[in-house]
Write a protein that holds these residues in place. Structure first.
Motif, PDB file in Angstrom:
ATOM      1  N   ALA A 181       0.835  -1.211   0.000  1.00  0.00           N
ATOM      2  CA  ALA A 181       0.000   0.000   0.000  1.00  0.00           C
ATOM      3  C   ALA A 181       0.866   1.256   0.000  1.00  0.00           C
ATOM      4  CB  ALA A 181      -0.929  -0.005   1.212  1.00  0.00           C
ATOM      5  N   ARG A 182       1.951   1.240   0.759  1.00  0.00           N
ATOM      6  CA  ARG A 182       2.836   2.407   0.796  1.00  0.00           C
ATOM      7  C   ARG A 182       3.518   2.619  -0.553  1.00  0.00           C
ATOM      8  NH1 ARG A 182       4.298   5.808   4.281  1.00  0.00           N
ATOM      9  NH2 ARG A 182       3.342   4.706   6.035  1.00  0.00           N
ATOM     10  N   PHE A 183       3.894   1.532  -1.224  1.00  0.00           N
ATOM     11  CA  PHE A 183       4.490   1.639  -2.558  1.00  0.00           C
ATOM     12  C   PHE A 183       3.497   2.311  -3.519  1.00  0.00           C
ATOM     13  CE2 PHE A 183       5.053  -0.073  -6.837  1.00  0.00           C
ATOM     14  CZ  PHE A 183       6.388   0.255  -7.080  1.00  0.00           C
ATOM     15  N   GLN A 184       2.235   1.893  -3.450  1.00  0.00           N
ATOM     16  CA  GLN A 184       1.208   2.488  -4.303  1.00  0.00           C
ATOM     17  C   GLN A 184       0.989   3.956  -3.967  1.00  0.00           C
ATOM     18  OE1 GLN A 184      -2.410   0.002  -4.860  1.00  0.00           O
ATOM     19  NE2 GLN A 184      -1.323  -1.506  -3.641  1.00  0.00           N
ATOM     20  N   LEU A 185       1.060   4.275  -2.677  1.00  0.00           N
ATOM     21  CA  LEU A 185       0.880   5.665  -2.255  1.00  0.00           C
ATOM     22  C   LEU A 185       2.007   6.538  -2.793  1.00  0.00           C
ATOM     23  CD1 LEU A 185      -0.603   7.808  -0.614  1.00  0.00           C
ATOM     24  CD2 LEU A 185       0.689   7.061   1.402  1.00  0.00           C
ATOM     25  N   ASP A 186       3.241   6.052  -2.688  1.00  0.00           N
ATOM     26  CA  ASP A 186       4.386   6.810  -3.204  1.00  0.00           C
ATOM     27  C   ASP A 186       4.250   7.021  -4.714  1.00  0.00           C
ATOM     28  OD1 ASP A 186       5.440   6.895  -0.678  1.00  0.00           O
ATOM     29  OD2 ASP A 186       6.828   5.208  -0.983  1.00  0.00           O
TER      30      ASP A 186
END
Length: 282
Positions: A76-81
């Motif tokens: 999820a953090r990768f997608q957010l970045d």
């Protein structure tokens, strides 16, 4: 307790006012596509709020004890970045859809998935987007927050003591409205509150630095472990006391079943409902 609840619901124990301002958030032509409704300036707010939510989830699902859950959070953090980095080149609509991908991935976490069985990424993003719209202080945009507070305060009588139960975005509205309110507030209860969910909310509150409203005699805050929207115990640490020394007292509750963020889920707990009844006793 049963008699008090009956008296409250039937109106003889106290007058009950429900502040409904949902219509003020309606946008002309909206078709339920959250990403399509986003303004360019809303994306940074939502990205910051999702970042804070992922930090909360990372504390709840540490890699050492929950490796699979930690991988979901990392995804999820990768997608957010990626959504943040590609915002300018890909446009607001695509950035919004990427943010929906983040919330959809967050729903893969076991506890979150169980707690929000009927929710989806679109509906979660739509709910948290309202917080940003309320807190927008730009010219014309600030009119929304002013209208919401005016509707809340317009139904109150400062000459009578007021017991306040606020939920979710309502806790943000209540924080600012109570700083403008002149009457006595024996008890203020907040449930499912995003007030301390990262600086993205905290630093936009008025007045600043954040502190308990001066007319509140007791502030009780309740949060659920599976509630995506809350700032957990941070609220009591990050929001200062009033001039009389009153500050939030935070307590955790654990709900079962679908979507623990609802106000009714919180009010099912005696520890939440009891202070309301006690404050209303003659």
């Amino acid at each position: 307790m049963a008699d008090a609840i009956s008296g409250l619901t039937k109106g003889w124990l106290a007058d009950v006012t429900f502040a409904n301002y949902s219509d003020l958030f309606n946008r002309r032509g909206a078709q339920g596509d959250t990403a399509g409704e986003l303004d360019e300036d809303e994306v940074p707010f939502l990205a910051g709020l999702l970042d804070a939510m992922l930090e909360e989830l990372a504390e709840q699902f540490p890699a050492a004890s929950s490796p699979e859950d930690a991988r979901v959070i990392a995804d999820a953090r990768f997608q957010l970045d990626a959504a943040v980095q590609g915002r300018q080149s890909q446009g607001v609509g695509e950035a919004g859809r990427r943010l929906v991908g983040v919330t959809t991935t967050m729903l893969r976490l076991p506890g979150v998935r169980q707690a929000a069985q009927w929710m989806n990424g679109w509906s979660i993003l739509s709910q948290i987007a309202q917080v940003g719209r309320y807190l927008d202080r730009r010219a014309k945009k600030a009119e929304l927050g002013e209208s919401v507070r005016a509707r809340v305060l317009g139904g109150l009588d400062p000459a009578r003591p007021l017991v306040v139960v606020s939920h979710s975005l309502g806790t943000v509205v209540a924080y600012e409205a109570l700083h403008e309110y002149e009457g006595a507030v024996p008890v203020w209860i907040t449930v499912g509150s995003p007030l301390a969910l990262g600086a993205v909310v905290l630093d936009r509150l008025v007045p600043r630095p954040a502190s308990c409203p001066p007319n509140v005699a007791s502030w009780l805050n309740f949060w659920d472990r599976d509630d995506l929207v809350v700032g957990r115990p941070h609220l009591a640490d990050w929001i200062g006391p009033s001039k009389t020394g009153v500050k939030a007292v935070t307590e955790r509750v654990d709900s079962r079943g679908l979507w623990t963020h609802t106000a009714t889920k919180y009010l099912e707990h005696g520890v939440v409902a009891h202070p309301v009844i006690e404050a209303l006793r003659p």
